[in-house]
Design a protein around this motif. Sequence first.
Motif, mmCIF file in Angstrom:
data_model
loop_
_atom_site.group_PDB
_atom_site.id
_atom_site.type_symbol
_atom_site.label_atom_id
_atom_site.label_comp_id
_atom_site.label_asym_id
_atom_site.label_seq_id
_atom_site.Cartn_x
_atom_site.Cartn_y
_atom_site.Cartn_z
ATOM 1 N N ALA A 202 -63.489 -26.043 32.889
ATOM 2 C CA ALA A 202 -64.452 -26.347 31.825
ATOM 3 C C ALA A 202 -63.761 -26.400 30.464
ATOM 4 C CB ALA A 202 -65.565 -25.302 31.818
ATOM 5 N N ASP A 203 -62.855 -25.459 30.209
ATOM 6 C CA ASP A 203 -62.112 -25.465 28.946
ATOM 7 C C ASP A 203 -61.252 -26.718 28.823
ATOM 8 O OD1 ASP A 203 -63.223 -23.077 28.168
ATOM 9 O OD2 ASP A 203 -61.490 -21.848 28.747
ATOM 10 N N GLU A 204 -60.612 -27.085 29.916
ATOM 11 C CA GLU A 204 -59.759 -28.270 29.923
ATOM 12 C C GLU A 204 -60.553 -29.529 29.592
ATOM 13 O OE1 GLU A 204 -57.987 -30.932 33.501
ATOM 14 O OE2 GLU A 204 -57.430 -28.795 33.550
ATOM 15 N N ARG A 205 -61.791 -29.587 30.099
ATOM 16 C CA ARG A 205 -62.632 -30.764 29.866
ATOM 17 C C ARG A 205 -63.479 -30.644 28.592
ATOM 18 N NH1 ARG A 205 -62.599 -34.178 34.531
ATOM 19 N NH2 ARG A 205 -60.726 -33.526 35.653
ATOM 20 N N GLY A 206 -63.446 -29.479 27.963
ATOM 21 C CA GLY A 206 -64.252 -29.270 26.767
ATOM 22 C C GLY A 206 -65.741 -29.256 27.044
ATOM 23 N N LEU A 207 -66.133 -28.656 28.182
ATOM 24 C CA LEU A 207 -67.526 -28.688 28.622
ATOM 25 C C LEU A 207 -68.111 -27.279 28.719
ATOM 26 C CD1 LEU A 207 -67.077 -31.288 31.508
ATOM 27 C CD2 LEU A 207 -68.240 -31.702 29.322
ATOM 28 N N LEU A 208 -69.406 -27.196 28.486
ATOM 29 C CA LEU A 208 -70.125 -25.944 28.656
ATOM 30 C C LEU A 208 -70.173 -25.553 30.134
ATOM 31 C CD1 LEU A 208 -72.210 -23.800 27.361
ATOM 32 C CD2 LEU A 208 -73.960 -25.344 28.268
ATOM 33 N N LEU A 209 -69.879 -24.289 30.409
ATOM 34 C CA LEU A 209 -70.064 -23.721 31.743
ATOM 35 C C LEU A 209 -70.727 -22.373 31.547
ATOM 36 C CD1 LEU A 209 -69.672 -23.564 34.816
ATOM 37 C CD2 LEU A 209 -67.371 -22.658 34.395
ATOM 38 N N SER A 210 -71.965 -22.248 31.981
ATOM 39 C CA SER A 210 -72.741 -21.024 31.774
ATOM 40 C C SER A 210 -73.294 -20.514 33.095
ATOM 41 C CB SER A 210 -73.892 -21.304 30.791
ATOM 42 O OG SER A 210 -74.543 -20.103 30.415
ATOM 43 N N VAL A 211 -73.604 -19.228 33.135
ATOM 44 C CA VAL A 211 -74.101 -18.580 34.354
ATOM 45 C C VAL A 211 -75.499 -18.022 34.081
ATOM 46 C CG1 VAL A 211 -73.633 -16.881 36.150
ATOM 47 C CG2 VAL A 211 -71.731 -17.982 34.941
ATOM 48 N N PHE A 212 -76.418 -18.315 34.989
ATOM 49 C CA PHE A 212 -77.814 -17.893 34.822
ATOM 50 C C PHE A 212 -77.959 -16.437 35.222
ATOM 51 C CE2 PHE A 212 -82.334 -17.807 36.365
ATOM 52 C CZ PHE A 212 -82.935 -18.061 35.142
ATOM 53 N N GLN A 213 -77.788 -15.564 34.243
ATOM 54 C CA GLN A 213 -78.001 -14.123 34.430
ATOM 55 C C GLN A 213 -79.311 -13.767 33.732
ATOM 56 O OE1 GLN A 213 -76.472 -11.958 36.239
ATOM 57 N NE2 GLN A 213 -74.470 -12.795 36.687
ATOM 58 N N ASN A 214 -80.414 -14.177 34.332
ATOM 59 C CA ASN A 214 -81.711 -14.037 33.673
ATOM 60 C C ASN A 214 -82.126 -12.598 33.422
ATOM 61 O OD1 ASN A 214 -81.990 -14.190 36.671
ATOM 62 N ND2 ASN A 214 -84.113 -13.659 36.232
ATOM 63 N N ARG A 215 -81.574 -11.650 34.199
ATOM 64 C CA ARG A 215 -81.998 -10.262 34.041
ATOM 65 C C ARG A 215 -81.518 -9.647 32.722
ATOM 66 N NH1 ARG A 215 -86.277 -9.198 37.366
ATOM 67 N NH2 ARG A 215 -86.011 -10.474 39.233
ATOM 68 N N ARG A 216 -80.677 -10.347 31.968
ATOM 69 C CA ARG A 216 -80.367 -9.898 30.611
ATOM 70 C C ARG A 216 -81.590 -10.011 29.711
ATOM 71 N NH1 ARG A 216 -74.384 -11.983 28.675
ATOM 72 N NH2 ARG A 216 -73.230 -11.451 30.586
ATOM 73 N N TRP A 217 -82.580 -10.784 30.149
ATOM 74 C CA TRP A 217 -83.790 -10.985 29.369
ATOM 75 C C TRP A 217 -85.011 -10.341 30.041
ATOM 76 C CZ3 TRP A 217 -79.727 -14.311 29.604
ATOM 77 C CH2 TRP A 217 -79.146 -14.668 28.379
ATOM 78 N N ASP A 218 -84.752 -9.353 30.920
ATOM 79 C CA ASP A 218 -85.835 -8.529 31.457
ATOM 80 C C ASP A 218 -86.426 -7.673 30.340
ATOM 81 O OD1 ASP A 218 -85.677 -9.417 34.040
ATOM 82 O OD2 ASP A 218 -84.953 -7.540 34.897
ATOM 83 N N HIS A 219 -87.717 -7.355 30.475
ATOM 84 C CA HIS A 219 -88.383 -6.575 29.430
ATOM 85 C C HIS A 219 -87.783 -5.184 29.254
ATOM 86 C CE1 HIS A 219 -90.052 -4.728 32.898
ATOM 87 N NE2 HIS A 219 -91.306 -4.547 32.501
ATOM 88 N N ASP A 220 -87.459 -4.521 30.363
ATOM 89 C CA ASP A 220 -86.930 -3.160 30.266
ATOM 90 C C ASP A 220 -85.502 -3.141 29.730
ATOM 91 O OD1 ASP A 220 -85.839 -4.297 32.558
ATOM 92 O OD2 ASP A 220 -86.840 -2.933 33.936
ATOM 93 N N PHE A 221 -84.720 -4.149 30.083
ATOM 94 C CA PHE A 221 -83.343 -4.234 29.603
ATOM 95 C C PHE A 221 -83.313 -4.469 28.092
ATOM 96 C CE2 PHE A 221 -79.325 -6.604 28.893
ATOM 97 C CZ PHE A 221 -78.442 -5.630 29.332
ATOM 98 N N LEU A 222 -84.171 -5.359 27.601
ATOM 99 C CA LEU A 222 -84.251 -5.592 26.158
ATOM 100 C C LEU A 222 -84.686 -4.326 25.431
ATOM 101 C CD1 LEU A 222 -85.975 -9.108 26.195
ATOM 102 C CD2 LEU A 222 -83.559 -8.616 25.755
ATOM 103 N N THR A 223 -85.631 -3.595 26.040
ATOM 104 C CA THR A 223 -86.095 -2.347 25.440
ATOM 105 C C THR A 223 -84.982 -1.310 25.395
ATOM 106 O OG1 THR A 223 -88.325 -2.796 26.278
ATOM 107 C CG2 THR A 223 -87.852 -0.541 25.583
ATOM 108 N N LEU A 224 -84.241 -1.187 26.484
ATOM 109 C CA LEU A 224 -83.145 -0.228 26.522
ATOM 110 C C LEU A 224 -82.065 -0.595 25.506
ATOM 111 C CD1 LEU A 224 -81.612 2.160 27.639
ATOM 112 C CD2 LEU A 224 -80.866 0.715 29.559
ATOM 113 N N GLN A 225 -81.749 -1.871 25.378
ATOM 114 C CA GLN A 225 -80.759 -2.285 24.373
ATOM 115 C C GLN A 225 -81.195 -1.849 22.971
ATOM 116 O OE1 GLN A 225 -80.385 -6.583 25.393
ATOM 117 N NE2 GLN A 225 -78.190 -6.162 25.369
ATOM 118 N N LYS A 226 -82.483 -1.979 22.670
ATOM 119 C CA LYS A 226 -82.973 -1.583 21.356
ATOM 120 C C LYS A 226 -82.880 -0.068 21.176
ATOM 121 C CE LYS A 226 -86.841 -2.119 18.144
ATOM 122 N NZ LYS A 226 -86.766 -0.736 17.646
ATOM 123 N N LEU A 227 -83.236 0.697 22.204
ATOM 124 C CA LEU A 227 -83.130 2.152 22.110
ATOM 125 C C LEU A 227 -81.687 2.583 21.839
ATOM 126 C CD1 LEU A 227 -85.467 3.269 25.047
ATOM 127 C CD2 LEU A 227 -85.907 3.554 22.589
#
Length: 361
Positions: free
Chosen positions: A120-145
């Motif tokens: 991806a770096d060689e081609r200059g392209l976005l490569l992303s991974v769907f880690q949706n649980r980073r946006w879970d309600h409890d995880f966001l709350t814990l990050q704030k705490l």
Amino acid sequence: MTDIPPVAPSRVGLIGYGLAGSVFHAPLIAATEGLALDTIVTANPERQQQARTEFPDVRIAATPEELWARADELDLIVIASPNKTHVPLATAALKAGLPVVVDKPIAGTAAQAHELAALADERGLLLSVFQNRRWDHDFLTLQKLLADGELGDVYRFESRFERWRPQLKGGWRESGDPAEVGGLLYDLGSHVVDQTLVLFGAVASVYAESDVRRPGAEADDDTFIALTHTSGVRTHLYVSATTAQLGPRFRVLGSKAGYVKYGLDPQEDALREGERPMPGKGWGVEPENLWGRLGSGESPLTGGGHPVPTLPGAYPAYYAAIAAALQGTGQNPVTALEAAAALDVLEAARRSARDGVAVTL
């Protein structure tokens, strides 16, 4: 004054319309400003019909090769097909000049993830991974705490993704073939390991116990992982399909207080039931009776501590970030190198469980 023409939405080709494609990716892409779901790829006639019913204006293709043939008509490929196809499909998409989102795990090994990142770096392209649980309600709350210093110095983090599914469902996720990259270690383990790396950083050592409990099962369905972070935080992670009594989703113990939260984020169930995220509609909101509790000296189940309002879950934020990254106005929300770091931990856990020893990273 010259009017600035609106930016055309990025056209998305989605490969796979099973659980991941139909429940998570397609609805979230369709709900994201700046993205347009253009084509869904599935060879299954029933899923093709389902896709036509749910997204009448979207084109249907039977093979990924149909996307490569008209790569100039697309701006992003999303790979939501079985795990064993992630690396070859991501490689083909990148070589076709297309940015890519890959469902977790991005690959079966950290080395493969690094190879994809390099391409991806060689081609200059976005490569992303769907880690949706980073946006879970409890995880966001814990990050704030943690950011607010409510817990003090964290000593121990316990995270459970447990279910009671004594009967096998079948399919590649329960296959014992290593090529399928099945089992809970790589399925739910990808979530809990990613979350703990985001919270507490690099890992120094890994110990794991991994079992196949259910009759007829081939892949691990009951796994425990103990991590020691370089910061000194100790993490205990549980992923299981055989838990008859579910433990707390999070139990976080610090020098000032602890936080205990039961229950899973409501967004997956909402998506499964056909609900769609819309502005002002209370997406990802949890009822007050399910809020976690913060306190010290007594169990939350006997009234210890006080309830902490759970922040709304925010799965739409992932694809909003992807849209911004494609337009050059934002950053990749989850990089392939972050996914590779999680795979280092998962590979070490697999070795630890097999050999009965702690593995140093």
